[in-house]
Design an enzyme around this catalytic site. Structure first.
Site, PDB file in Angstrom:
ATOM      1  CE1 TYR A  66      -4.067   1.982   0.611  1.00 22.40           C
ATOM      2  CE2 TYR A  66      -2.732   3.153   2.225  1.00 22.40           C
ATOM      3  CZ  TYR A  66      -3.878   3.060   1.464  1.00 22.40           C
ATOM      4  OH  TYR A  66      -4.824   4.047   1.531  1.00 22.40           O
ATOM      5  CE  LYS A  73      -3.578   4.753  -1.745  1.00 19.33           C
ATOM      6  NZ  LYS A  73      -4.620   5.264  -2.653  1.00 19.33           N
TER       7      LYS A  73
END
Ligand code: NAI
Length: 251
Positions: A158, A162
């Site tokens: 993640y 990002k």
């Protein structure tokens, strides 16, 4: 005069959560909305949202489209252009998390997160810049995360997705600034949505709250307000930036 009168906004993954809050906020401010949802099970929610948005006197349409899929993204944007005639604002909001320590993370988990969170931003942005270049105007808003700036144990995929969004955002801002196309990212902290529901109660939540100077989790509407600022002419001299909307979260 509203902040987004006569604008057309595309938002990925807006049947719920932060995306839904953005769609409602933008429609309130006069924008027509084309948004995506991905699974059959979200079709009813998407239809209800269309009804809510049209209640603000704007045009709205839901498209079932997987933002991680290049061909589907191409078709989606072509259909929006046919139906709405222009795209002024694009919010790359769709995202998932499949948290796991690296030792246990599977290749499939990694690929799913990177494809949904990062490749999707490439897929959609590549399509929307064409009409924006023609119009010599546009605002692209990419939903990053405070985790993409700071990292977090158990969230390497993640965080990588990002952080990748931030590099992409700064590069597109540099490529397209001369065409009056702006590209910025938002880095939300802990926002109360389905994505974080498992963290919102219990001892874990109390520990987390101690790290947030504002002493509470954020609301989707607060990310929608930040998005509205970046979408509108209130931010015409801002591009290539990351705005953290995280209550001061310090992890
Ligand atoms: P959510 O899980 O409620 O909403 C995510 C939306 O994206 C859902 O509607 C889902 O159907 C959609 N989606 C997932 N995969 C998709 C795909 N392949 N194609 C199209 N749509 C797809 O989560 P939330 O919290 O609303 O998240 C929205 C964005 O904000 C995500 O990018 C997330 O990573 C980001 N974010 C959320 C934070 C939070 O604390 N809730 C914090 C920081 C960032």
């Amino acid at each position: 005069m509203k902040l987004l009168d006569n604008k057309v906004a595309v938002i990925t993954g807006a049947a719920r959560g932060i995306g839904e809050a953005i769609a409602v906020k933008f429609a309130e401010q006069g924008a027509s909305i084309a948004f995506t949802y991905v699974s059959d099970s979200s079709a009813e929610k998407a239809a209800a949202l269309v009804e809510k948005l049209t209640g603000f006197g704007v045009k709205a349409k839901a498209y079932q489209s997987n933002a991680a899929d290049f061909a589907q993204s191409e078709t989606f944007i072509a259909e929006v252009l046919k139906e709405f005639g222009a795209i002024d604002v694009c919010v790359n909001n769709a995202g998932i998390s499949k948290d796991n320590l690296l030792l246990r993370m599977t290749e499939q988990q990694w690929d799913d997160v990177i494809d949904t969170n990062l490749k999707s931003v490439f897929n959609i942005t590549k399509q929307v810049i064409k009409p924006m270049m023609k119009a010599k105007s546009g605002s692209i808003i990419n939903m990053s995360s405070i985790i993409g700036i700071r990292g977090n144990a158990g969230q390497s995929s993640y965080a990588a997705s990002k952080a990748g969004i931030i590099g992409f955002t700064k590069s597109i801002a540099a490529e397209l600034g001369s065409r009056n196309i702006r590209c910025n990212a938002i880095a939300p902290g802990f926002i109360e949505t389905d994505m974080t529901h498992y963290l919102q109660d219990g001892a874990g939540a109390a520990d987390f709250l101690k790290k947030i100077p504002l002493g509470r989790f954020g609301k989707g509407e607060e990310i929608a307000n930040t998005s509205l600022f970046l979408a509108s002419d209130l931010s015409t001299y801002i591009t290539g930036q990351v705005i953290s909307a995280c209550g001061g979260l310090n992890i």
